[in-house]
Write a protein that holds these residues in place. Structure first.
Motif, PDB file in Angstrom:
ATOM      1  N   VAL A 121       4.072 -65.576 -23.024  1.00  0.00           N
ATOM      2  CA  VAL A 121       5.141 -65.036 -23.876  1.00  0.00           C
ATOM      3  C   VAL A 121       6.453 -65.780 -23.594  1.00  0.00           C
ATOM      4  O   VAL A 121       7.179 -66.172 -24.528  1.00  0.00           O
ATOM      5  CB  VAL A 121       5.298 -63.514 -23.639  1.00  0.00           C
ATOM      6  N   ALA A 122       6.756 -66.022 -22.286  1.00  0.00           N
ATOM      7  CA  ALA A 122       7.990 -66.734 -21.930  1.00  0.00           C
ATOM      8  C   ALA A 122       7.985 -68.139 -22.530  1.00  0.00           C
ATOM      9  O   ALA A 122       8.986 -68.596 -23.102  1.00  0.00           O
ATOM     10  CB  ALA A 122       8.124 -66.798 -20.416  1.00  0.00           C
ATOM     11  N   ILE A 123       6.815 -68.812 -22.432  1.00  0.00           N
ATOM     12  CA  ILE A 123       6.721 -70.160 -23.018  1.00  0.00           C
ATOM     13  C   ILE A 123       6.953 -70.079 -24.527  1.00  0.00           C
ATOM     14  O   ILE A 123       7.660 -70.894 -25.118  1.00  0.00           O
ATOM     15  CB  ILE A 123       5.334 -70.784 -22.723  1.00  0.00           C
ATOM     16  N   GLY A 124       6.373 -69.047 -25.164  1.00  0.00           N
ATOM     17  CA  GLY A 124       6.525 -68.864 -26.610  1.00  0.00           C
ATOM     18  C   GLY A 124       7.991 -68.701 -26.993  1.00  0.00           C
ATOM     19  O   GLY A 124       8.465 -69.338 -27.944  1.00  0.00           O
ATOM     20  N   ILE A 125       8.718 -67.865 -26.234  1.00  0.00           N
ATOM     21  CA  ILE A 125      10.142 -67.639 -26.547  1.00  0.00           C
ATOM     22  C   ILE A 125      10.924 -68.944 -26.385  1.00  0.00           C
ATOM     23  O   ILE A 125      11.707 -69.333 -27.256  1.00  0.00           O
ATOM     24  CB  ILE A 125      10.716 -66.532 -25.634  1.00  0.00           C
ATOM     25  N   MET A 126      10.653 -69.646 -25.280  1.00  0.00           N
ATOM     26  CA  MET A 126      11.371 -70.905 -25.031  1.00  0.00           C
ATOM     27  C   MET A 126      11.112 -71.928 -26.132  1.00  0.00           C
ATOM     28  O   MET A 126      12.030 -72.591 -26.622  1.00  0.00           O
ATOM     29  CB  MET A 126      10.949 -71.496 -23.693  1.00  0.00           C
ATOM     30  N   LEU A 127       9.850 -72.038 -26.523  1.00  0.00           N
ATOM     31  CA  LEU A 127       9.515 -73.005 -27.582  1.00  0.00           C
ATOM     32  C   LEU A 127      10.202 -72.645 -28.889  1.00  0.00           C
ATOM     33  O   LEU A 127      10.690 -73.509 -29.623  1.00  0.00           O
ATOM     34  CB  LEU A 127       7.994 -73.055 -27.791  1.00  0.00           C
ATOM     35  N   ASN A 128      10.286 -71.330 -29.185  1.00  0.00           N
ATOM     36  CA  ASN A 128      10.952 -70.878 -30.409  1.00  0.00           C
ATOM     37  C   ASN A 128      12.433 -71.242 -30.403  1.00  0.00           C
ATOM     38  O   ASN A 128      12.957 -71.731 -31.403  1.00  0.00           O
ATOM     39  CB  ASN A 128      10.799 -69.364 -30.552  1.00  0.00           C
ATOM     40  N   VAL A 129      13.085 -70.982 -29.235  1.00  0.00           N
ATOM     41  CA  VAL A 129      14.515 -71.284 -29.131  1.00  0.00           C
ATOM     42  C   VAL A 129      14.739 -72.785 -29.309  1.00  0.00           C
ATOM     43  O   VAL A 129      15.604 -73.233 -30.074  1.00  0.00           O
ATOM     44  CB  VAL A 129      15.069 -70.788 -27.770  1.00  0.00           C
TER      45      VAL A 129
END
Ligand code: HEC
Length: 290
Positions: free
Chosen positions: A221-229
């Motif tokens: 989930v953290a990787i997902g948020i970072m990639l989105n940002v």
């Protein structure tokens, strides 16, 4: 479909596939470890029972040989001492069990119950089977068992287990003439069965699995948020602005301020070329006008 949505759908697909694969592999490993641990403790208990047996047979029985003429002392019997020692262990660990399950036992408490008799019969029908292992449900939860055959390989055993006449009178006094006779040489008369609970190691494996999967999920989930940002800042927002700029220019708004982007990445290059295109267009228009 918006770029961000496409990107997130693909990411979700990779996320779900990765999590399922990781879950599958880690649960297989953890469960196998737990089962190895269960089998290992069962093996250890079996060895402890065998050690008690051979200690009684080798060291206690010879000392009390003469005594047997006057009273029968079950303490000299290997099967009795192994069962007694284990019963002591069971006071603290009631879900563990050791039984010398026999079809026609001298002591009725050793009589094989239904599932034990099935195992004994498997050993009787197949003389080459040295061990049977398995799982079964018990009132205290699921239990793992190891069973080994009890075979009469020593003719000395038949003194007490063949006929009432051959047995010491003190034995008959204590146990009566009805049970534990008629055993033959090389006959499989029963099975030693150790049962150990599977709940504790399997629960531990489940806990480790849950913790592992939660932390892996959190990392995803953290990787997902970072990639989105990152995607938003580096691609979606500049491309959005650029496309608005190009859109307005295409509709004839030639005077709007240029979209400035200093970076040298692909979008920066694109922004500068669209800017140049607008300049060329303005010049072309001027030439047409004059
Ligand atoms: C001196 C007599 C005597 C001899 C010799 C003897 N046993 Fe026993 N055995 C007994 C008695 C008595 C019991 C019941 C003990 C109890 O109260 O638990 C017994 C119990 C057993 C049991 C447990 C099942 C049951 O019948 O209660 C097994 C298995 C067994 N004997 C196997 C053997 C083997 C194998 C030998 C030979 C190595 C052997 N016995 C020699 C007297 C004897």
């Amino acid at each position: 479909m918006k770029l961000l949505l496409k990107f997130n759908l693909i990411f979700l697909l990779i996320f779900a596939g990765g999590l399922a694969a990781i879950g599958q592999v880690s649960w297989t490993l953890l469960e196998r470890n737990a089962r190895d641990e269960i089998a290992q403790s069962a093996g250890l208990l079996m060895d402890a029972a065998l050690a008690t047996r051979s200690y009684t047979q080798g060291q206690i029985a010879p000392l009390l040989q003469t005594q047997l003429k006057y009273t029968f002392l079950p303490q000299t019997i290997a099967a009795y001492s192994a069962t007694e020692v284990f019963n002591d262990v069971r006071k603290k660990h009631p879900e563990y069990a050791y039984k010398e399950a026999v079809l026609n036992p001298t002591n009725p408490r050793d009589r094989a119950v239904e599932w034990e008799a099935d195992i004994v019969n498997q050993f009787r029908n197949n003389k080459d089977t040295a061990e049977i292992i398995g799982d079964r449900d018990t009132p205290t939860g699921r239990s793992f068992y190891i069973a080994r055959p009890l075979r009469i390989s020593n003719p000395a055993c038949l003194q007490c287990h063949s006929t009432v006449e051959a047995a010491p009178p003190t034995l008959i006094e204590r146990y009566g003439p009805a049970n534990g006779f008629g055993w033959q040489l090389n006959e499989t008369i029963g099975a030693q069965i150790i049962s150990v609970p599977t709940k504790v190691p399997l629960d531990r494996a489940q806990k480790a699995f849950n913790l592992f999967m939660t932390s892996t999920g959190t990392v995803f989930v953290a990787i997902g948020i970072m990639l989105n940002v990152m995607l938003w800042l580096l691609v979606i927002r500049p491309v959005g602005k650029l496309s608005t700029f190009a859109d307005r220019v295409s509709l004839g708004e030639l005077e709007i301020p240029e979209y400035k982007r200093t970076s040298n990445d692909e979008i920066g290059v694109l922004a500068r070329s669209i800017g140049r295109m607008r300049t060329s267009m303005v010049q072309a228009m001027k030439m047409l006008d004059s």
